[in-house]
Every structure is written in structure tokens, then in C-alpha cells.
Enzyme design. Structure first.
Site, PDB file in Angstrom:
ATOM      1  N   HIS A  49      52.125  43.677  40.995  1.00  0.00           N
ATOM      2  CA  HIS A  49      51.616  42.439  41.574  1.00  0.00           C
ATOM      3  C   HIS A  49      52.582  41.312  41.226  1.00  0.00           C
ATOM      4  CE1 HIS A  49      47.085  43.630  41.891  1.00  0.00           C
ATOM      5  NE2 HIS A  49      47.880  44.654  42.210  1.00  0.00           N
ATOM      6  N   GLU A  51      52.109  38.415  39.958  1.00  0.00           N
ATOM      7  CA  GLU A  51      51.881  37.807  38.645  1.00  0.00           C
ATOM      8  C   GLU A  51      52.471  38.648  37.522  1.00  0.00           C
ATOM      9  OE1 GLU A  51      47.941  37.129  40.974  1.00  0.00           O
ATOM     10  OE2 GLU A  51      49.610  38.548  40.996  1.00  0.00           O
ATOM     11  N   CYS A  79      43.689  38.979  40.363  1.00  0.00           N
ATOM     12  CA  CYS A  79      42.697  40.039  40.177  1.00  0.00           C
ATOM     13  C   CYS A  79      42.438  40.194  38.672  1.00  0.00           C
ATOM     14  CB  CYS A  79      43.225  41.341  40.768  1.00  0.00           C
ATOM     15  SG  CYS A  79      44.610  42.064  39.838  1.00  0.00           S
ATOM     16  N   CYS A  82      45.658  41.109  36.663  1.00  0.00           N
ATOM     17  CA  CYS A  82      46.603  39.996  36.529  1.00  0.00           C
ATOM     18  C   CYS A  82      46.032  38.891  35.641  1.00  0.00           C
ATOM     19  CB  CYS A  82      46.979  39.463  37.899  1.00  0.00           C
ATOM     20  SG  CYS A  82      47.952  40.651  38.846  1.00  0.00           S
TER      21      CYS A  82
END
Length: 147
Positions: A49, A51, A79, A82
Site C-alpha cells: 500500500h 502508506e 486501512c 496501514c
């Protein structure tokens, strides 16, 4: 250009590669430390991801896993995975472009950022950026047409 605009540019890079268009920027003392975009498909990794990638790059650049005093700008609400990484890295402030009603972990579905039980307190600022929302809506609209 502000830092959220740079996160949006990162998100656009992801979209151009067929990735869900999410971008992240980490800043310290008004200087960009790292940028990243979602690369789950390209890297074939469930944890790639924006992040997570931005945190890894910032930690490497600063030679420290503690990102105290850093701020993150992200186009989509993080999410749970993250959000946990943001907490673990000790990022001080988080700017969010749009909410995620499905897996948002900063207040939409759950709130890990301000949780007494986790002893976690990250200052969150919601920017509600229309372009962040549009990038995602357009991406998923195009995906549905192809199906």
C-alpha cells in the site's frame, strides 16, 4: 503546490499502472522525505500500500524507524494495516484526502488513530478533497465497464 497535491500526483501514477489510485507523502520540517503510490499488483504483494511503502522509504532515508515529527498526506483513509503501521512508526500528524467507507481505520469504519486501549493518538486532519474522491470513483467505474 501543497503536499496533498503531491499525494494526488502519486495516486495518478498508481492509476496509470492499473493500481488502485492511492498516493502518500511523508514530510518532516516542511521537506518531503518520501513519496509512494499503491503497488500491490505490480509487486504482487498484499502489503504494498502507498502508506507502507512511504513509511519504509522515510525510515530508510532518516535511518530511523521512529518518524516522530513527520506528517503523512494520503489520498484515501488508511486501512487497519496501514493505520497500524502509521501508529508503529510514530508519525505525528495524518492528513486524509477522502474517507473509505469499506475499510477506513481512522474514523469511517473503526478508529485506530485515537484509541485509549492502544495508547495511540495521531492527530488526524480530514481534507475531504474532491479530486481524491474522483480518482477512486473514476477508477472503479472504468473497472466495472471492463467486466
Amino acid at each position: 503546490m501543497n503536499f496533498m497535491d503531491i499525494a494526488i500526483l502519486e495516486a495518478k501514477k498508481a492509476g496509470q499502472k492499473g493500481e488502485i489510485p492511492v498516493g502518500a507523502v511523508i514530510v518532516k520540517d516542511n521537506e518531503i522525505i518520501s513519496t509512494a503510490f499503491n503497488e500491490r499488483e505490480n509487486l504482487n504483494s498484499p502489503i504494498a500500500h502507498a502508506e507502507i511503502l512511504a513509511i519504509e522509504r522515510a525510515a530508510k532515508k532518516l535511518n530511523n524507524w521512529r518518524l516522530n515529527g513527520c506528517e503523512m498526506y494520503v489520498t484515501l483513509e488508511p486501512c487497519p494495516m496501514c493505520a497500524g503501521a502509521i501508529l508503529q512508526s510514530r508519525i505525528s500528524k495524518l492528513y486524509i484526502g477522502t474517507f473509505d467507507p469499506t475499510t477506513g481505520a481512522c474514523g469511517s469504519v473503526v478508529n485506530l488513530m485515537d484509541n485509549v486501549n492502544l495508547n495511540s493518538f495521531v492527530r488526524v486532519k480530514w481534507e475531504y478533497n474532491d479530486e481524491c474522491s474522483s480518482l477512486l470513483k473514476d477508477f472503479f467505474s472504468r473497472k466495472r465497464v471492463k467486466m
